[in-house]
Enzyme design. Structure first.
Site, PDB file in Angstrom:
ATOM      1  N   ASP A 256      -3.077 -19.917 -40.923  1.00 21.04           N
ATOM      2  CA  ASP A 256      -1.673 -19.616 -41.185  1.00 21.04           C
ATOM      3  C   ASP A 256      -0.894 -20.887 -41.496  1.00 21.04           C
ATOM      4  O   ASP A 256      -1.334 -21.996 -41.190  1.00 21.04           O
ATOM      5  CB  ASP A 256      -1.041 -18.934 -39.967  1.00 21.04           C
ATOM      6  N   LYS A 278       1.864 -16.769 -44.150  1.00 16.03           N
ATOM      7  CA  LYS A 278       2.907 -15.794 -44.504  1.00 16.03           C
ATOM      8  C   LYS A 278       4.263 -16.353 -44.088  1.00 16.03           C
ATOM      9  O   LYS A 278       4.426 -16.918 -43.015  1.00 16.03           O
ATOM     10  CB  LYS A 278       2.657 -14.455 -43.808  1.00 16.03           C
ATOM     11  N   MET A 391      10.816 -16.282 -34.722  1.00 14.61           N
ATOM     12  CA  MET A 391      11.158 -15.920 -36.109  1.00 14.61           C
ATOM     13  C   MET A 391      12.594 -15.394 -36.216  1.00 14.61           C
ATOM     14  O   MET A 391      12.863 -14.416 -36.906  1.00 14.61           O
ATOM     15  CB  MET A 391      10.163 -14.876 -36.649  1.00 14.61           C
TER      16      MET A 391
END
Length: 466
Positions: A256, A278, A391
């Site tokens: 990632d 991502k 996030m």
């Protein structure tokens, strides 16, 4: 090279140790592991460690003599000698006598008059690794040893003992030294070793015996496996030993964007790397495709490392990935990592819980599946609780306003930890009513973790990293 590293068999030999000191006790503890017999020469016995060694070992293993080291009887049938007295003059005299008798001598903290030095030992018998700085810089020896230990699990010796029993069968069943080497590399770095390290020795033996029975078969191997590994929040020193071991043996790596560059540098140079990172509204590789790639490469017989930032089971979608693997019958392992909440809070000096400020902590994702920040806000508004948002940077204004609208104090402390645990870490502090304005003209770099709660007020006192 001042010293030649050799491994001597001391079983049944006699070793003379002179001195009443903690250093003498440490040397004897190491020597006894070799099944030698120690003769301790000292006219006093005040060191507690030495007393315990003399009292707990049979006289055949540790014998005590008060005779002067000048006495010939003291030196009878001695193979090695160690001078560990706290008296410099005594040590020098012992070294001189030993050299006259052609007996190898080690003088504690005196490399200049020693014939040999004691290395730092990693004991995974029958596998033994030893490290030395030639007595010049012990701290460097300890650093190298810690790196070696990370690659040698405690069950390494058990694996060696099991494999040893089948050495002759492999020799008879595989022609050529190169072919035998490939056989052992495959199993000592593959599923056989992982079964031993996981405590499944019976399964490991079954696997090895089956492989030996099939030595004549030319059928392609299909015993690939997936390692779902948490890489932690960024600092490579926070990796677990098991994570480091799997990182270094993988054939192919799917990683990632949150995995730091220093951690990626630990991957084998000949391993294939695939960036499947991502970002919000920018999925380099869709999750479904990642799942398919894991299955595809594992079924090709490869050791596949799925490397994820933080912990794979905390907002890392690791559950979805191994769900697919389980459905496809692909073998896998899961190695937890230090999650961002734990790492970032510790490195920024903000305890997630504290007896006076917070008796619970709640992890929340600020980025939902439908790209909204629609959360049960009324449930999140609790005194004496710490909220950690993953996030949540793009939704910061919504988070702050929604918490205030549902009753949270406007002066509730908040901290944004950017690139936590790395050398680029930066912390922004404020309150629910001020933090948006504080960072308005700042370029806050992702990944950023949000911590909300009265524990943030402790940061001024506890920010050890700065």
């Amino acid at each position: 090279m001042d010293f030649l590293p050799l491994f001597f068999s001391l079983k049944g030999s006699r070793v003379l140790v002179v001195g009443d000191s903690a250093a003498a006790a440490r040397k004897i503890e190491v020597l006894l592991k070799t099944k030698c017999k120690v003769r301790l020469a000292t006219d006093t016995l005040t060191d507690q460690g030495l007393k315990i060694l003399v009292e707990t070992n049979d006289i055949e293993r540790v014998s005590l003599t008060a005779e002067s080291p000048n006495n010939d009887l003291v030196w009878g049938r001695i193979s090695l000698a160690v001078a560990a007295s706290e008296d410099k003059v005594v040590n020098e005299a012992i070294a001189k006598t030993a050299k006259q008798r052609n007996i190898p001598i080690n003088v504690v903290n005196r490399v200049d008059i020693s014939d040999f030095v004691f290395p730092s030992i990693i004991d995974r018998s029958p596998v033994i690794a030893a490290v030395s700085s030639s007595g010049e810089l012990p701290i460097l020896t300890r650093l190298v040893r810690s790196r070696l230990e990370a690659n040698l699990p405690h069950a390494f010796g058990r694996m060696a003992m099991i494999a040893k029993k089948y050495r002759q069968q492999v020799r008879e069943g595989v022609d050529g030294i190169n072919a035998r080497r490939r056989f052992w590399e495959k199993h000592l770095e593959g599923k056989f070793s992982e079964l031993v390290f996981s405590g499944k020795e019976e399964d490991a033996v079954d696997l090895l015996e089956s492989a030996i029975e099939d030595l004549s078969s030319t059928a392609p191997s299909n015993d690939g496996e997936v390692y779902l590994v948490g890489a932690g929040p960024g600092d490579p020193d926070l990796l677990t030993f098991k994570a480091l071991r799997l990182i270094r043996q993988a054939d192919i790596v799917l990683y990632d964007r949150l995995v730091s560059e220093p951690i990626l540098e630990l991957v084998r140079h000949d391993a294939e790397r695939i960036n499947v990172g991502k970002e919000r509204s920018n999925h380099l590789v869709p999750q479904e495709s990642i799942n398919e790639l894991l299955v595809k490469y594992a079924k090709q017989g490869k050791r596949v490392l799925r490397l994820k930032g933080g912990d794979p089971f905390i907002f890392g979608r690791g559950g979805e990935e191994i769900e697919t693997l389980a459905e496809e019958g692909v073998s896998f392992q899961v190695v937890p990592g230090i999650t961002a909440a734990s790492g970032c809070s510790a490195y920024s000096g903000i305890p997630l819980t504290h007896r006076d400020y917070s008796q619970s902590v709640r992890f929340v994702t600020g980025h939902l599946k439908n790209d909204t920040c629609d959360l049960p806000w009324h449930e999140l508004v609790q005194e004496n609780q710490t909220l950690v948002f993953y996030m949540g940077l793009t939704g910061l204004a919504t988070i702050c306003s929604s918490l205030i609208e549902n009753g949270m104090r406007t002066d509730k402390p908040i901290a944004l930890v950017s690139k936590g645990t790395t050398r680029h870490q930066k912390v922004y502090e404020g309150t629910l009513s001020t933090i948006v304005d504080i960072i308005k003209n700042q370029k806050v770099a992702a990944p950023t973790l949000i911590i909300i709660g009265d524990v943030v007020s402790l940061r001024d006192k506890l920010k050890w990293l700065e």
